[in-house]
Design a protein around this motif. Sequence first.
Motif, mmCIF file in Angstrom:
data_model
loop_
_atom_site.group_PDB
_atom_site.id
_atom_site.type_symbol
_atom_site.label_atom_id
_atom_site.label_comp_id
_atom_site.label_asym_id
_atom_site.label_seq_id
_atom_site.Cartn_x
_atom_site.Cartn_y
_atom_site.Cartn_z
ATOM 1 N N GLY A 21 0.811 -1.207 0.000
ATOM 2 C CA GLY A 21 0.000 0.000 0.000
ATOM 3 C C GLY A 21 0.843 1.254 0.000
ATOM 4 N N ALA A 22 1.934 1.257 0.766
ATOM 5 C CA ALA A 22 2.836 2.405 0.769
ATOM 6 C C ALA A 22 3.425 2.628 -0.624
ATOM 7 C CB ALA A 22 3.953 2.195 1.787
ATOM 8 N N ALA A 23 3.734 1.528 -1.322
ATOM 9 C CA ALA A 23 4.289 1.641 -2.669
ATOM 10 C C ALA A 23 3.242 2.119 -3.669
ATOM 11 C CB ALA A 23 4.857 0.295 -3.101
ATOM 12 N N VAL A 24 2.022 1.568 -3.568
ATOM 13 C CA VAL A 24 0.968 1.904 -4.535
ATOM 14 C C VAL A 24 0.447 3.320 -4.322
ATOM 15 C CG1 VAL A 24 -1.401 1.350 -5.234
ATOM 16 C CG2 VAL A 24 0.270 -0.490 -4.908
ATOM 17 N N PHE A 25 0.277 3.724 -3.075
ATOM 18 C CA PHE A 25 -0.318 5.028 -2.786
ATOM 19 C C PHE A 25 0.734 6.125 -2.604
ATOM 20 C CE2 PHE A 25 -3.644 2.171 -0.733
ATOM 21 C CZ PHE A 25 -4.444 2.141 -1.867
ATOM 22 N N SER A 26 1.492 6.054 -1.526
ATOM 23 C CA SER A 26 2.374 7.158 -1.159
ATOM 24 C C SER A 26 3.571 7.316 -2.087
ATOM 25 C CB SER A 26 2.855 6.979 0.283
ATOM 26 O OG SER A 26 1.754 6.972 1.165
ATOM 27 N N SER A 104 -8.274 1.867 -7.424
ATOM 28 C CA SER A 104 -9.071 2.085 -8.641
ATOM 29 C C SER A 104 -10.167 3.132 -8.423
ATOM 30 C CB SER A 104 -9.699 0.771 -9.106
ATOM 31 O OG SER A 104 -10.557 0.238 -8.120
ATOM 32 N N GLY A 105 -10.334 3.577 -7.170
ATOM 33 C CA GLY A 105 -11.293 4.642 -6.898
ATOM 34 C C GLY A 105 -10.785 6.021 -7.272
ATOM 35 N N GLN A 106 -9.507 6.123 -7.669
ATOM 36 C CA GLN A 106 -8.949 7.400 -8.097
ATOM 37 C C GLN A 106 -9.138 7.568 -9.610
ATOM 38 O OE1 GLN A 106 -4.674 7.765 -8.360
ATOM 39 N NE2 GLN A 106 -4.753 9.805 -7.430
ATOM 40 N N GLU A 110 -3.809 4.113 -13.009
ATOM 41 C CA GLU A 110 -3.271 3.022 -13.817
ATOM 42 C C GLU A 110 -2.472 2.100 -12.908
ATOM 43 O OE1 GLU A 110 -1.018 4.495 -17.066
ATOM 44 O OE2 GLU A 110 -2.663 5.699 -17.883
ATOM 45 N N PRO A 111 -2.739 0.797 -12.960
ATOM 46 C CA PRO A 111 -2.068 -0.123 -12.034
ATOM 47 C C PRO A 111 -0.576 -0.268 -12.274
ATOM 48 C CG PRO A 111 -3.382 -1.338 -13.630
ATOM 49 C CD PRO A 111 -3.717 0.119 -13.815
ATOM 50 N N LYS A 112 -0.136 -0.152 -13.521
ATOM 51 C CA LYS A 112 1.273 -0.374 -13.861
ATOM 52 C C LYS A 112 1.729 -1.703 -13.261
ATOM 53 C CE LYS A 112 2.118 4.557 -14.280
ATOM 54 N NZ LYS A 112 2.876 5.737 -13.811
ATOM 55 N N PHE A 194 -2.721 -9.513 -9.801
ATOM 56 C CA PHE A 194 -3.472 -8.336 -10.220
ATOM 57 C C PHE A 194 -2.738 -7.562 -11.306
ATOM 58 C CE2 PHE A 194 -5.358 -9.456 -6.233
ATOM 59 C CZ PHE A 194 -6.699 -9.118 -6.386
ATOM 60 N N ALA A 195 -1.399 -7.568 -11.271
ATOM 61 C CA ALA A 195 -0.629 -6.905 -12.326
ATOM 62 C C ALA A 195 -0.707 -7.687 -13.628
ATOM 63 C CB ALA A 195 0.826 -6.736 -11.886
ATOM 64 N N GLY A 196 -0.762 -9.026 -13.503
ATOM 65 C CA GLY A 196 -0.969 -9.904 -14.653
ATOM 66 C C GLY A 196 0.227 -9.999 -15.586
#
Length: 241
Positions: A21-26, A104-106, A110-112, A194-196
């Motif tokens: 979460g820290a990596a994905v968000f912050s 995905s609520g933002q 993009e997931p990257k 999820f990244a696939g």
Amino acid sequence: MQRRLAAEFLGTFWLVFGGCGAAVFSAAFPQYGIGFTGVAFAFGLTVLTMAYAVGHISGGHFNPAVTLGLWAAGRCANKHVLPYIAVQLAGAICASAVLWTIASGQPGWEPKGFAANGYGALSPGHYSIGACFLTELILTFFFLMIIVGTTSKGAAVGFAGIPIGLGLTLIHLIAIPVTNTSVNPARSTAPALFAGGAYIGQLWMFWLAPLAGAMLAGYLARILYGPADVIDTVVTRARPA
């Protein structure tokens, strides 16, 4: 056993949710300024906090490599190995699903790579497969040595969670540019699902290298630390299972 499995599920959920979460968000927003260092501390803090929260229930593994490594060291009962790994994977996948739902609520998100691990083109620094394998093998080896050493007879009682959490922080400070840091097959598997695509194709290495490093450490620990009771917790030290 149910209490143990619930503790492992919650601990692994928190590790993936907090660290990834820290990596994905912050870390995705340079103005927040946490960077690699912030993500490294986020992973370390997840293990530190949950080691004290539920470590006395399950042993605080939160990682299939830790479970296999402690088994190799003679400090995890046979009956716990497969159930622990199953709930660790479940906790990691659930955490990634929640992260995906929030992210995905933002608008325009993009997931990257979605905090997944990779080598070659998928390595943050484009390191080769050999370099990435060696990094994961060595770092998981030393992570297990920290865990076994700080929970062995003669170590300070009640403080193991601190060096283990700081050890994981150090590991991330070293390896984020190389592999985005795994040392944990459950942590690698969940974001990759999820990244696939190519991330799933590279998962084999983030199982093989951590498991090999952990088991090597476990077998060496039998020599270094001698016979020990089956370990029940990373916080309070060994007691019979």
